[in-house]
Design a protein around this motif. Structure first.
Motif, PDB file in Angstrom:
ATOM      1  N   ALA A 185      42.598  35.614  53.833  1.00  0.00           N
ATOM      2  CA  ALA A 185      41.701  36.609  53.243  1.00  0.00           C
ATOM      3  C   ALA A 185      41.096  36.041  51.974  1.00  0.00           C
ATOM      4  N   GLU A 186      39.948  36.542  51.622  1.00  0.00           N
ATOM      5  CA  GLU A 186      39.303  36.196  50.347  1.00  0.00           C
ATOM      6  C   GLU A 186      39.046  37.490  49.596  1.00  0.00           C
ATOM      7  N   TRP A 187      39.451  37.514  48.339  1.00  0.00           N
ATOM      8  CA  TRP A 187      39.365  38.744  47.553  1.00  0.00           C
ATOM      9  C   TRP A 187      38.417  38.555  46.370  1.00  0.00           C
ATOM     10  N   GLN A 188      37.508  39.502  46.223  1.00  0.00           N
ATOM     11  CA  GLN A 188      36.638  39.573  45.057  1.00  0.00           C
ATOM     12  C   GLN A 188      37.331  40.461  44.020  1.00  0.00           C
ATOM     13  N   LEU A 189      37.731  39.877  42.908  1.00  0.00           N
ATOM     14  CA  LEU A 189      38.490  40.608  41.905  1.00  0.00           C
ATOM     15  C   LEU A 189      37.558  41.138  40.821  1.00  0.00           C
ATOM     16  N   ALA A 190      37.619  42.426  40.596  1.00  0.00           N
ATOM     17  CA  ALA A 190      36.772  43.059  39.584  1.00  0.00           C
ATOM     18  C   ALA A 190      37.304  42.762  38.184  1.00  0.00           C
ATOM     19  N   GLY A 191      36.440  42.917  37.213  1.00  0.00           N
ATOM     20  CA  GLY A 191      36.819  42.644  35.832  1.00  0.00           C
ATOM     21  C   GLY A 191      37.824  43.616  35.266  1.00  0.00           C
ATOM     22  N   ASP A 192      38.014  44.780  35.920  1.00  0.00           N
ATOM     23  CA  ASP A 192      38.932  45.788  35.380  1.00  0.00           C
ATOM     24  C   ASP A 192      40.314  45.747  36.023  1.00  0.00           C
ATOM     25  N   VAL A 193      40.608  44.722  36.839  1.00  0.00           N
ATOM     26  CA  VAL A 193      41.917  44.651  37.495  1.00  0.00           C
ATOM     27  C   VAL A 193      43.044  44.636  36.464  1.00  0.00           C
ATOM     28  N   GLY A 194      42.862  43.880  35.381  1.00  0.00           N
ATOM     29  CA  GLY A 194      43.896  43.816  34.350  1.00  0.00           C
ATOM     30  C   GLY A 194      44.115  45.152  33.674  1.00  0.00           C
ATOM     31  N   ARG A 195      43.041  45.897  33.425  1.00  0.00           N
ATOM     32  CA  ARG A 195      43.173  47.202  32.791  1.00  0.00           C
ATOM     33  C   ARG A 195      43.841  48.203  33.743  1.00  0.00           C
ATOM     34  N   ARG A 196      43.487  48.146  35.026  1.00  0.00           N
ATOM     35  CA  ARG A 196      44.082  49.069  35.990  1.00  0.00           C
ATOM     36  C   ARG A 196      45.563  48.771  36.198  1.00  0.00           C
ATOM     37  N   TYR A 197      45.905  47.482  36.295  1.00  0.00           N
ATOM     38  CA  TYR A 197      47.313  47.132  36.446  1.00  0.00           C
ATOM     39  C   TYR A 197      48.084  47.471  35.162  1.00  0.00           C
ATOM     40  N   GLY A 198      47.467  47.220  34.012  1.00  0.00           N
ATOM     41  CA  GLY A 198      48.123  47.548  32.750  1.00  0.00           C
ATOM     42  C   GLY A 198      48.417  49.032  32.627  1.00  0.00           C
ATOM     43  N   ALA A 199      47.478  49.881  33.089  1.00  0.00           N
ATOM     44  CA  ALA A 199      47.697  51.323  33.037  1.00  0.00           C
ATOM     45  C   ALA A 199      48.829  51.736  33.964  1.00  0.00           C
ATOM     46  N   ALA A 200      48.922  51.097  35.134  1.00  0.00           N
ATOM     47  CA  ALA A 200      49.958  51.464  36.103  1.00  0.00           C
ATOM     48  C   ALA A 200      51.327  50.916  35.720  1.00  0.00           C
ATOM     49  N   SER A 201      51.357  49.727  35.126  1.00  0.00           N
ATOM     50  CA  SER A 201      52.623  49.063  34.834  1.00  0.00           C
ATOM     51  C   SER A 201      53.100  49.266  33.402  1.00  0.00           C
ATOM     52  N   GLY A 202      52.182  49.618  32.503  1.00  0.00           N
ATOM     53  CA  GLY A 202      52.513  49.718  31.085  1.00  0.00           C
ATOM     54  C   GLY A 202      52.347  48.418  30.328  1.00  0.00           C
ATOM     55  N   ASP A 203      52.074  47.311  31.017  1.00  0.00           N
ATOM     56  CA  ASP A 203      51.928  45.996  30.380  1.00  0.00           C
ATOM     57  C   ASP A 203      50.471  45.804  29.953  1.00  0.00           C
ATOM     58  N   ARG A 204      50.170  46.227  28.733  1.00  0.00           N
ATOM     59  CA  ARG A 204      48.804  46.148  28.225  1.00  0.00           C
ATOM     60  C   ARG A 204      48.648  44.971  27.263  1.00  0.00           C
ATOM     61  N   ASN A 205      49.052  43.816  27.701  1.00  0.00           N
ATOM     62  CA  ASN A 205      48.854  42.593  26.941  1.00  0.00           C
ATOM     63  C   ASN A 205      47.348  42.344  26.816  1.00  0.00           C
ATOM     64  N   PRO A 206      46.843  42.073  25.600  1.00  0.00           N
ATOM     65  CA  PRO A 206      45.392  41.941  25.420  1.00  0.00           C
ATOM     66  C   PRO A 206      44.735  40.822  26.223  1.00  0.00           C
ATOM     67  N   ILE A 207      45.482  39.811  26.649  1.00  0.00           N
ATOM     68  CA  ILE A 207      44.857  38.736  27.434  1.00  0.00           C
ATOM     69  C   ILE A 207      44.420  39.222  28.811  1.00  0.00           C
ATOM     70  N   HIS A 208      44.916  40.381  29.231  1.00  0.00           N
ATOM     71  CA  HIS A 208      44.589  40.908  30.554  1.00  0.00           C
ATOM     72  C   HIS A 208      43.517  42.007  30.521  1.00  0.00           C
ATOM     73  N   LEU A 209      43.121  42.453  29.342  1.00  0.00           N
ATOM     74  CA  LEU A 209      42.354  43.691  29.267  1.00  0.00           C
ATOM     75  C   LEU A 209      40.853  43.509  29.133  1.00  0.00           C
ATOM     76  N   HIS A 210      40.428  42.631  28.222  1.00  0.00           N
ATOM     77  CA  HIS A 210      38.997  42.494  27.943  1.00  0.00           C
ATOM     78  C   HIS A 210      38.686  41.030  27.609  1.00  0.00           C
ATOM     79  N   PRO A 211      37.460  40.578  27.889  1.00  0.00           N
ATOM     80  CA  PRO A 211      37.092  39.201  27.537  1.00  0.00           C
ATOM     81  C   PRO A 211      37.246  38.913  26.046  1.00  0.00           C
ATOM     82  N   LEU A 212      36.871  39.871  25.188  1.00  0.00           N
ATOM     83  CA  LEU A 212      36.940  39.631  23.742  1.00  0.00           C
ATOM     84  C   LEU A 212      38.376  39.400  23.283  1.00  0.00           C
TER      85      LEU A 212
END
Length: 291
Positions: A185-212
């Motif tokens: 399979a080939e997956w197109q990953l959206a830019g908000d995957v880190g934010r969505r996973y962070g919200a579900a898991s509680g792991d909101r490390n800034p390297i996963h959330l936003h480019p800035l």
């Protein structure tokens, strides 16, 4: 040399992650990692844990698992135990700096299916430190019990990079030289995957959330959580009720981006999409106990 067993410490609730991440960041400049350093011997225990089913459903959706299943996904107990691991790893007694710490591998053993509505006991401790060819690696053990029975356990390794004279492991081929597995399979990953996973898991490390915020730590864009990549692959691959999984994190997955999921003979991997050969993740799944 024989090491003393961890000292138990009973918790009354799941620790809040955000203050622990902040404490770990503040203490990081004070840490001096080395493989012979002392480390915390406490075994944190949380009895009477019940899973938040709404949070579980959010995790299942972002990782690609079927929602509403009777049993927990193979990787979900890691999410449950992660705040306890961070409590140990963000403290003054843990010798590796939390900033820059890299999750390099995880091994998971599930001895039986785990009902989502059952009550569990979580326990986490640091097993030890070891020299690595790029620095010092810590092993953190998470255990889940149902009553007196150990039903799930994991060993995660975390690397603090620093100068070292440790030799590379013998016989290990560079990741780029491994023959790719057949692409499933080939997956197109959206830019908000880190934010969505962070919200579900509680792991909101800034390297996963936003480019800035990711650029503050040297990444050109946000990167996917390593445990999301494992979970997404296992959601596609499938696992038996009693299973052993081993995964190694090779290179970060930039968001947004395209990745190719490959699998064959019980192994799985994630590589750069569009014909790219860069290996992001490699792993394997087998039955428990081994045949």
């Amino acid at each position: 040399m024989t090491t003393a067993p961890p000292t138990p410490g009973t918790l009354t609730g799941v620790p809040a992650l955000a203050p622990l991440l902040a404490r770990g960041a503040l203490l990081s400049p004070l840490k001096r990692p080395r493989p012979d350093a002392d480390f915390p011997r406490t075994r944190l225990v949380l009895p009477g844990l019940r899973v938040d089913l709404a949070r579980l459903a959010a995790y299942e959706r972002v990782c690609g698992f079927a929602t509403g299943a009777d049993a927990l996904p193979m990787t979900y107990p890691h999410v449950l135990g992660f705040p306890m691991a961070m409590r140990l790893m963000s403290g003054r007694g843990f010798p590796l700096p939390l900033l820059g710490l890299v999750h390099t591998s995880i091994g998971i053993t599930r001895r039986a299916a785990m009902p989502a509505t059952a009550e569990y006991e979580l326990a986490v401790h640091v097993e030890g430190l070891a020299a690595h060819r790029r620095g010092t690696e810590a092993t953190v053990v998470t255990e889940v019990r149902a009553g007196a029975d150990l039903v799930w356990e994991s060993r995660s390794t975390y690397l603090a990079r620093h100068r070292t004279t440790a030799p590379p492991p013998a016989g290990e081929p560079p990741s780029g030289e491994r023959e790719p597995l057949p692409v499933r399979a080939e997956w197109q990953l959206a830019g908000d995957v880190g934010r969505r996973y962070g919200a579900a898991s509680g792991d909101r490390n800034p390297i996963h959330l936003h480019p800035l915020t990711a650029r503050l730590f040297g990444f050109p864009r946000a990167i996917a959580h390593g445990m999301w990549t494992v979970a997404r692959c296992l959601a596609e691959h499938g696992t038996p009720d009693a299973a052993v999984v081993r995964a190694e994190f090779r290179a970060p997955v930039l968001l947004p981006g395209t990745v190719a999921y490959g699998a064959g003979d019980g192994r799985f991997e994630l590589r750069g999409g569009d014909g790219g050969r860069r290996l992001h993740l490699s792993g394997k799944v087998g039955p428990y106990p081994a045949a």
